[in-house]
Design a protein around this motif. Sequence first.
Motif, PDB file in Angstrom:
ATOM      1  N   UNK A 290       1.299  50.399  23.159  1.00 34.06           N
ATOM      2  CA  UNK A 290       0.081  50.554  23.939  1.00 34.06           C
ATOM      3  C   UNK A 290       0.103  51.609  25.019  1.00 34.06           C
ATOM      4  N   UNK A 291       1.276  52.141  25.341  1.00 39.04           N
ATOM      5  CA  UNK A 291       1.371  53.175  26.371  1.00 39.04           C
ATOM      6  C   UNK A 291       1.208  54.558  25.741  1.00 39.04           C
ATOM      7  N   UNK A 292       0.377  55.402  26.358  1.00 37.39           N
ATOM      8  CA  UNK A 292       0.187  56.756  25.862  1.00 37.39           C
ATOM      9  C   UNK A 292       1.406  57.615  26.196  1.00 37.39           C
ATOM     10  N   UNK A 293       1.902  58.332  25.182  1.00 36.21           N
ATOM     11  CA  UNK A 293       3.110  59.124  25.370  1.00 36.21           C
ATOM     12  C   UNK A 293       3.028  60.400  24.552  1.00 36.21           C
ATOM     13  N   UNK A 294       3.877  61.371  24.937  1.00 32.66           N
ATOM     14  CA  UNK A 294       4.248  62.466  24.057  1.00 32.66           C
ATOM     15  C   UNK A 294       5.736  62.313  23.782  1.00 32.66           C
ATOM     16  N   UNK A 295       6.194  62.845  22.664  1.00 35.67           N
ATOM     17  CA  UNK A 295       7.598  62.642  22.311  1.00 35.67           C
ATOM     18  C   UNK A 295       8.080  63.741  21.382  1.00 35.67           C
ATOM     19  N   UNK A 296       9.306  64.195  21.607  1.00 31.58           N
ATOM     20  CA  UNK A 296       9.978  65.073  20.663  1.00 31.58           C
ATOM     21  C   UNK A 296      10.629  64.243  19.576  1.00 31.58           C
ATOM     22  N   UNK A 297      10.610  64.744  18.359  1.00 27.08           N
ATOM     23  CA  UNK A 297      11.147  63.957  17.254  1.00 27.08           C
ATOM     24  C   UNK A 297      12.662  64.086  17.107  1.00 27.08           C
TER      25      UNK A 297
END
Length: 304
Positions: free
Chosen positions: A73-80
């Motif tokens: 539920x938390x908005x995030x950006x992420x590197x794979x």
Amino acid sequence: MRVVRVTQFGGPEVLEVFEAPAAEAGAGEVVVEVEAAEVLFLDTQLRAGWGQEFFKLEPPFVLGAGVAGTVEGQRVIAGTGGIGTYQGGGYAEQAVVPAAEVFPIPDGVPTTVALAALHDGATALAQLERGKLTGGERVLVTAATGSLGNWLVPLLAATGTTVIAAARGTEKLKRAKELGAHEVVDYSVAGWAEQIGAVDVVFDATGGEIGRAAYAITASGGRFLAYGSASGEFTAGDRDDVDVAALFQPEPDEWRELTRRALDVLARGELTPTIGQAVPLTAAAAAHAAIEARTTLGKTLLLP
């Protein structure tokens, strides 16, 4: 879940939509419910088979170095993947990512816009530090309306330097002026570099003939930052009077801090990256074709 995988090295047509099992996180990992996957120019090169000496990829594989979405539920950006690696896996409805590469999105920043901080914003901030800029210098940015140029041009304009944006075609030159460039030049026109004369600093994302032309007009005592190879090759320097800063590899903690700083830039409203393409996941091949045709502005996203 749906993913887009590279079936073999080749043109955009080798990208195939595929049904894969639901993602499962391992130790130290989390699953992101993907709302947007970034498309880097590097992705188009890797799809075609470039860079095998650096990236050991064997088809079939899934492209995508960064995603935006939600984790519980938390908005995030992420590197794979970790810093300095290319794990892929972003062109998907779900992505397994290292927990250490997940960054909360500040309130008020749209999810798609936040994704531009992950690689472009962090790289732009790093290059600005390496450029050691002083007020009054003339600074040239190649590929000035690309996803990284969308950060560099406005950030440079705020430093008191004279920003010269090099891009291709009327629409891109207009956008460069909107970003804050003081001068613009079309590098598809013969003799473009001679039109602008000597410059103190070059931020080069293109390499090849464009990079070499920019290098040739770098003033004695100037700096040349070669961080991209859209042409397929980085610009190599052979002058003793120009400081050439080639692609560098920051430490993981440094890179994560740059990403957080880039998110803060967005949260403060200091710039708004251009999202030039935001297309369905199933249109990945068309997105790649547009990037390779140099018809896109700013960031390209896939929307699962």
